[in-house]
Write a protein that holds these residues in place. Structure first.
Motif, short mmCIF file in Angstrom:
data_model
loop_
_atom_site.label_atom_id
_atom_site.label_comp_id
_atom_site.label_asym_id
_atom_site.label_seq_id
_atom_site.Cartn_x
_atom_site.Cartn_y
_atom_site.Cartn_z
N VAL A 127 4.34 -37.08 -21.10
CA VAL A 127 3.14 -36.70 -20.34
C VAL A 127 1.90 -36.99 -21.16
CG1 VAL A 127 1.86 -34.73 -19.41
CG2 VAL A 127 4.28 -35.00 -18.87
N LEU A 128 1.91 -36.64 -22.43
CA LEU A 128 0.75 -36.89 -23.29
C LEU A 128 0.49 -38.40 -23.44
CD1 LEU A 128 1.17 -34.20 -26.09
CD2 LEU A 128 -0.59 -34.29 -24.31
N GLU A 129 1.54 -39.19 -23.55
CA GLU A 129 1.38 -40.64 -23.63
C GLU A 129 0.73 -41.18 -22.36
OE1 GLU A 129 1.86 -43.11 -25.96
OE2 GLU A 129 2.08 -41.44 -27.36
N ASN A 130 1.21 -40.70 -21.21
CA ASN A 130 0.61 -41.13 -19.93
C ASN A 130 -0.85 -40.72 -19.83
OD1 ASN A 130 2.96 -42.37 -19.05
ND2 ASN A 130 3.69 -40.54 -17.94
N GLN A 131 -1.14 -39.48 -20.23
CA GLN A 131 -2.53 -39.01 -20.20
C GLN A 131 -3.40 -39.82 -21.16
OE1 GLN A 131 -2.44 -34.81 -21.00
NE2 GLN A 131 -2.00 -34.28 -18.85
N LYS A 132 -2.84 -40.16 -22.30
CA LYS A 132 -3.59 -40.95 -23.28
C LYS A 132 -3.90 -42.33 -22.71
CE LYS A 132 -3.22 -42.49 -28.08
NZ LYS A 132 -2.33 -42.55 -29.26
N LYS A 133 -2.90 -42.95 -22.06
CA LYS A 133 -3.11 -44.27 -21.44
C LYS A 133 -4.13 -44.16 -20.32
CE LYS A 133 1.49 -46.09 -22.48
NZ LYS A 133 2.80 -46.44 -21.91
N ASP A 134 -4.01 -43.10 -19.49
CA ASP A 134 -4.99 -42.92 -18.39
C ASP A 134 -6.39 -42.73 -18.95
OD1 ASP A 134 -2.96 -43.10 -16.54
OD2 ASP A 134 -2.79 -40.91 -16.22
N LEU A 135 -6.50 -41.96 -20.02
CA LEU A 135 -7.81 -41.73 -20.63
C LEU A 135 -8.36 -43.04 -21.20
CD1 LEU A 135 -9.93 -39.62 -21.39
CD2 LEU A 135 -8.69 -39.27 -23.51
N GLN A 136 -7.51 -43.83 -21.83
CA GLN A 136 -7.97 -45.12 -22.36
C GLN A 136 -8.42 -46.04 -21.22
OE1 GLN A 136 -4.63 -46.50 -24.66
NE2 GLN A 136 -5.27 -45.41 -26.52
N ARG A 137 -7.64 -46.08 -20.13
CA ARG A 137 -8.05 -46.90 -18.97
C ARG A 137 -9.35 -46.42 -18.40
NH1 ARG A 137 -3.16 -46.08 -15.84
NH2 ARG A 137 -1.65 -46.58 -17.44
N ALA A 138 -9.46 -45.09 -18.28
CA ALA A 138 -10.70 -44.53 -17.71
C ALA A 138 -11.88 -44.86 -18.62
CB ALA A 138 -10.56 -43.03 -17.53
N THR A 139 -11.66 -44.75 -19.92
CA THR A 139 -12.73 -45.07 -20.88
C THR A 139 -13.10 -46.54 -20.77
OG1 THR A 139 -11.85 -43.40 -22.38
CG2 THR A 139 -13.40 -44.96 -23.31
N GLN A 140 -12.11 -47.41 -20.67
CA GLN A 140 -12.38 -48.85 -20.55
C GLN A 140 -13.10 -49.15 -19.23
OE1 GLN A 140 -8.59 -50.75 -20.97
NE2 GLN A 140 -8.58 -50.58 -23.22
N ASP A 141 -12.65 -48.51 -18.15
CA ASP A 141 -13.30 -48.72 -16.85
C ASP A 141 -14.74 -48.25 -16.90
OD1 ASP A 141 -10.99 -49.75 -15.81
OD2 ASP A 141 -10.42 -47.93 -14.70
N SER A 142 -14.97 -47.10 -17.52
CA SER A 142 -16.33 -46.57 -17.58
C SER A 142 -17.20 -47.46 -18.47
CB SER A 142 -16.28 -45.13 -18.05
OG SER A 142 -16.92 -44.90 -19.23
N GLU A 143 -16.66 -47.97 -19.55
CA GLU A 143 -17.43 -48.88 -20.41
C GLU A 143 -17.70 -50.18 -19.67
OE1 GLU A 143 -15.18 -49.34 -24.01
OE2 GLU A 143 -15.76 -47.37 -24.77
N GLY A 144 -16.70 -50.65 -18.90
CA GLY A 144 -16.88 -51.88 -18.12
C GLY A 144 -17.95 -51.69 -17.07
#
Length: 151
Positions: A127-144
């Protein structure tokens, strides 16, 4: 048989008015009498015979002291002890069995809890790995989006 020397009661207030009487088996009396003088002690054979012959003893007033047998008394005490020991042993064996049973149940519960904890850690890690990946994607999307908005 060896006859013991006459008994001389110790001087005490009651001994002046009447003689003191005591009762002891002849073998016990002789054994104690010659304890400090083993050279003059009666033979072991005689002591064994006296012990075997120990019987009732009649006092001067006519009262009878019963047969004194250390062997029968010892056997009675041993039998009573064994009986009591058996009861005590049974109680403690039952308690011990209950404790061992409780220990095995507790060990089973512990192994089950360790297994569940291991499974939980694996799920939590996933679960933490999935949340970490989601957070990274969200961070990348927000930066994009921020870079796209700035253009």
């Amino acid at each position: 048989t060896v006859s013991p020397p006459p008994f001389h009661p110790s001087s005490s207030p009651s001994s002046s008015s009447s003689p003191s009487l005591f009762w002891a088996r002849q073998d016990v009396y002789l054994e104690r009498m010659f304890a400090h003088d083993p050279e003059h002690a009666p033979s072991d054979e005689l002591m064994t015979q006296l012990e075997d012959d120990a019987g009732e003893f009649t006092l001067p007033d006519g009262s009878v002291l019963p047969r004194c047998s250390f062997h029968s008394t010892e056997e009675k005490v041993k039998a009573e002890f064994e009986k009591k020991w058996g009861k005590i042993k049974a109680v403690y064996e039952k308690k011990l069995a209950t404790c061992r049973e409780g220990l095995s149940v507790t060990e089973e519960k512990l192994s089950e809890m360790e297994r569940k904890h291991k499974e939980y850690k694996q799920r939590a890690h996933a679960v933490l790995e999935n949340q970490k990946k989601d957070l990274q994607r969200a961070t990348q999307d927000s930066e994009g989006r921020e870079t796209a908005e700035q253009r």
